[in-house]
Design a protein around this motif. Structure first.
Motif, short mmCIF file in Angstrom:
data_model
loop_
_atom_site.label_atom_id
_atom_site.label_comp_id
_atom_site.label_asym_id
_atom_site.label_seq_id
_atom_site.Cartn_x
_atom_site.Cartn_y
_atom_site.Cartn_z
N HIS A 141 14.15 -2.48 -1.20
CA HIS A 141 14.84 -2.36 -2.58
C HIS A 141 13.58 -2.44 -3.58
O HIS A 141 12.71 -3.04 -3.29
CB HIS A 141 15.85 -3.27 -2.72
CG HIS A 141 15.67 -4.70 -2.61
ND1 HIS A 141 15.05 -5.35 -3.94
CD2 HIS A 141 15.94 -5.48 -1.58
CE1 HIS A 141 14.82 -6.75 -3.32
NE2 HIS A 141 15.44 -6.79 -1.96
N ASN A 142 13.87 -2.06 -4.94
CA ASN A 142 12.85 -2.23 -5.75
C ASN A 142 12.61 -3.90 -5.95
O ASN A 142 13.40 -4.53 -5.97
CB ASN A 142 13.64 -1.77 -7.06
CG ASN A 142 13.65 -0.09 -7.19
OD1 ASN A 142 13.32 0.55 -6.24
ND2 ASN A 142 14.17 0.26 -8.16
N ALA A 143 11.40 -4.17 -6.10
CA ALA A 143 10.85 -5.67 -6.08
C ALA A 143 9.80 -5.91 -7.05
O ALA A 143 8.91 -4.99 -7.44
CB ALA A 143 10.57 -6.02 -4.55
N LYS A 193 7.57 -2.47 -7.55
CA LYS A 193 7.38 -1.66 -6.55
C LYS A 193 8.62 -1.19 -6.02
O LYS A 193 9.68 -1.74 -5.96
CB LYS A 193 6.79 -2.31 -5.14
CG LYS A 193 5.41 -2.76 -5.41
CD LYS A 193 4.24 -1.91 -5.44
CE LYS A 193 3.04 -2.37 -5.78
NZ LYS A 193 2.09 -1.40 -5.74
N THR A 194 8.56 0.37 -5.70
CA THR A 194 9.84 0.99 -5.15
C THR A 194 10.32 1.03 -4.22
O THR A 194 9.47 0.74 -3.17
CB THR A 194 9.95 2.35 -6.21
OG1 THR A 194 8.88 3.00 -5.56
CG2 THR A 194 10.03 2.23 -7.59
N SER A 237 12.36 -8.86 0.28
CA SER A 237 12.15 -7.60 -0.41
C SER A 237 11.64 -6.39 0.53
O SER A 237 11.55 -5.46 0.16
CB SER A 237 11.19 -7.81 -1.62
OG SER A 237 11.86 -8.69 -2.71
N VAL A 238 11.10 -7.04 1.60
CA VAL A 238 10.35 -6.09 2.49
C VAL A 238 11.02 -6.33 3.90
O VAL A 238 11.71 -7.29 4.28
CB VAL A 238 8.90 -6.39 2.70
CG1 VAL A 238 8.29 -6.21 1.42
CG2 VAL A 238 8.56 -7.82 3.13
#
Length: 107
Positions: free
Chosen positions: A8-10, A29-30, A69-70
């Motif tokens: 997700h966007n982070a 980051k998108t 986020s990753v």
């Protein structure tokens, strides 16, 4: 575990756990962008949150991203469709009966 993608966007964080800003704008980051994780996936903790170290271009000031986020890239799945589609919004299901993706509009 060297290469992951953003799920997700982070935001991007510095070594103090603060969001990195450049020219007054937050570094974001998108979803879907690839990222290289440094230090063989070692987890760092700041303010009770877990982070991975990522490349910033400056070895003295690395950047970090939250571990939530990753993730790994999803595997491609075959889509089985039956019948005739009209101009309706529908869910697309995998052959196992799980929804894959969002609503799709047939043409």
């Amino acid at each position: 575990m060297n290469k992951l993608i953003f799920v997700h966007n982070a935001f991007i964080y510095d070594e103090n756990g603060h969001v990195v800003q450049e020219d007054g704008a937050y570094q974001i980051k998108t979803q879907g962008q690839k990222v290289k994780i440094l230090d063989n996936g070692r987890v760092y903790k700041f303010n009770g949150q877990e982070y991975y170290k990522i490349d910033s271009g400056d070895p003295d000031h690395p950047y970090y991203v939250r571990t939530s986020s990753v993730g790994k890239a999803p595997k491609k799945q075959a889509v089985v469709m039956r019948g005739t589609l009209k101009s309706y919004r529908i869910n697309v299901y995998s052959k196992n009966g799980k929804i894959i993706g969002t609503w799709k509009k047939a043409k």
